[in-house]
Design an enzyme around this catalytic site. Structure first.
Site, mmCIF file in Angstrom:
data_model
loop_
_atom_site.group_PDB
_atom_site.id
_atom_site.type_symbol
_atom_site.label_atom_id
_atom_site.label_comp_id
_atom_site.label_asym_id
_atom_site.label_seq_id
_atom_site.Cartn_x
_atom_site.Cartn_y
_atom_site.Cartn_z
ATOM 1 N N LYS A 10 0.735 -1.541 -0.189
ATOM 2 C CA LYS A 10 0.375 0.061 0.145
ATOM 3 C C LYS A 10 0.844 1.059 -0.529
ATOM 4 O O LYS A 10 2.119 1.215 0.294
ATOM 5 C CB LYS A 10 -0.425 0.199 0.872
ATOM 6 N N PRO A 96 11.523 -4.191 1.265
ATOM 7 C CA PRO A 96 12.399 -3.407 2.189
ATOM 8 C C PRO A 96 11.321 -3.741 3.528
ATOM 9 O O PRO A 96 10.522 -3.422 3.541
ATOM 10 C CB PRO A 96 13.131 -2.150 2.059
ATOM 11 N N GLY A 100 7.508 1.626 4.832
ATOM 12 C CA GLY A 100 6.739 2.276 4.166
ATOM 13 C C GLY A 100 5.052 1.690 4.036
ATOM 14 O O GLY A 100 4.427 2.645 3.953
ATOM 15 N N LEU A 101 5.926 0.640 3.429
ATOM 16 C CA LEU A 101 4.856 0.430 2.030
ATOM 17 C C LEU A 101 3.519 -1.108 2.711
ATOM 18 O O LEU A 101 2.981 -1.081 2.324
ATOM 19 C CB LEU A 101 5.520 -0.632 0.826
ATOM 20 N N GLY A 102 3.655 -0.498 3.877
ATOM 21 C CA GLY A 102 2.777 -2.518 4.638
ATOM 22 C C GLY A 102 3.049 -3.605 4.560
ATOM 23 O O GLY A 102 1.888 -4.039 4.944
ATOM 24 N N GLY A 104 5.006 -5.928 5.934
ATOM 25 C CA GLY A 104 4.241 -7.045 7.541
ATOM 26 C C GLY A 104 3.164 -7.472 7.726
ATOM 27 O O GLY A 104 2.577 -8.215 7.857
ATOM 28 N N SER A 105 2.656 -6.073 7.570
ATOM 29 C CA SER A 105 0.774 -6.127 7.946
ATOM 30 C C SER A 105 0.252 -6.761 6.477
ATOM 31 O O SER A 105 -0.774 -7.880 6.837
ATOM 32 C CB SER A 105 0.369 -4.458 7.593
ATOM 33 N N ASP A 138 -2.059 -0.756 10.194
ATOM 34 C CA ASP A 138 -2.729 -0.912 9.143
ATOM 35 C C ASP A 138 -2.532 -2.066 8.459
ATOM 36 O O ASP A 138 -2.599 -2.096 7.328
ATOM 37 C CB ASP A 138 -1.034 0.390 8.061
#
Length: 333
Positions: A10, A96, A100-102, A104-105, A138
């Protein structure tokens, strides 16, 4: 038979940070947008007398115990379904950490979908969202997909009318940004006695109004519907209001090169055709992104990044229907 699930990423189309809440989290308003870019999560599960979880990953930096969001998601899901199973999760990590791309979520939700498929049991949608909110701020957005508004600490989510798919260029600098540190820097900045920038509450209000202007008011169900009298593209309507990511105020001074990358993504110069519709930091970074009107403009932005030695890639925004349609397709998109 193992179940292989796409774990999509995201970006944040604007993010306004508000004051600290009694629970220690900041009040947020943001618009999430899922991307076609994804990792893979593979789940193998079978009923057992007692639950036993294991997790592996292609990346040595990924936790392989209860410190992993996918592990905790599967654990909570089994508890909610009152099931015991032997489960193995494998995460093919390609993006990475602290980007900030979510990612792991998204891994957590992909693991949930894979588990449900493996055991042929489904959680009710409200229960999915409840558990996701317990796992991380998130995580719930990936239970919906597409364009999503996040409020509260970001975990209270509502689906927005989808934005048409647009080419997206991601810049992936080697620098990692710690979200907790970014919040500490934000609190330090906004506790200064002589503050000349807009107050957090003002940016929260502005972004909230921008969302209402672009998408309409929510029904009692919480779902936003586009205003009948507004023909403008919702993304362009948001951009027109000057939406920003508040984290840029503290992250760019700490990492000046990230601010330069944003300028590279914005582009334009003598050719407005190549300029980004919108560019910014995603979450607290370090990933940045630009959205473009044409594939040619996106390719031009990628070339600009490479010229400055920045790793980048081209993907696209992913509407909600495509998000769910492609999640469990075996062949790569």
């Amino acid at each position: 038979m193992p179940t292989r699930v796409r774990s999509h990423t995201k970006v944040n189309l604007g993010l306004a940070i508000g004051p600290l809440r009694p629970d220690g989290f900041h009040q947020l308003t943001t618009v999430y947008q899922t991307l076609a870019l994804h990792e893979w999560v593979t789940v193998t599960a079978q009923p057992a007398a007692a639950t036993r979880l294991s997790l592996s990953s292609s990346h040595p930096g990924v936790p392989t115990d209860a410190g992993n969001t996918a592990w905790r998601m599967v654990e909570r899901c089994l508890e909610s379904l009152d099931l015991r199973a032997e489960v193995h999760i494998h995460i093919d990590k390609q993006l990475p950490v602290q980007g900030g791309l979510g990612a792991g979520s998204a891994n957590a939700v992909a693991a949930l979908i894979g588990l449900e498929h493996e055991l042929d049991r489904r959680l009710p949608p409200p229960e999915r969202l409840r558990i996701a909110a317990q796992i991380g701020s998130d995580v719930p957005l990936f239970v919906l997909g597409g364009a999503v508004i996040g409020v509260g600490r970001g975990e209270e989510v509502y689906p927005l009318p989808d934005i048409p798919s647009l080419p997206c260029v991601l810049a992936l600098p080697a620098t990692g940004v710690s979200t907790p540190q970014a919040y500490r820097d934000w609190d330090s900045l906004h506790s200064a006695p002589a503050l000349t920038m807009r107050a957090p509450s003002a940016t929260i209000t502005e972004l909230s109004r921008s969302i209402a202007a672009a998408f309409g008011e929510p029904h009692s169900s919480g779902v936003f519907s586009k205003r009948e009298d507004r023909a403008e593209d919702p993304l362009l309507a948001l951009v027109r209001t000057g939406i920003e990511n508040d984290f840029e105020q503290v992250v760019f001074p700490q990492h000046p090169f990230l601010g330069e990358i944003k300028r590279i993504l914005v582009g334009g110069g003598s050719s407005t055709e190549d300029a980004a519709v919108y560019a910014g930091l995603s979450g607290s970074g370090s990933a940045l992104f630009g959205l473009y009107r044409t594939p040619g403009a996106a390719q031009a932005a990628l070339v600009r990044l490479e010229r400055h030695g920045v790793t980048g890639l081209v993907t696209s925004t992913l509407p909600r229907s495509d998000y769910w349609r492609t999640m469990m397709v075996a062949d790569e998109a």
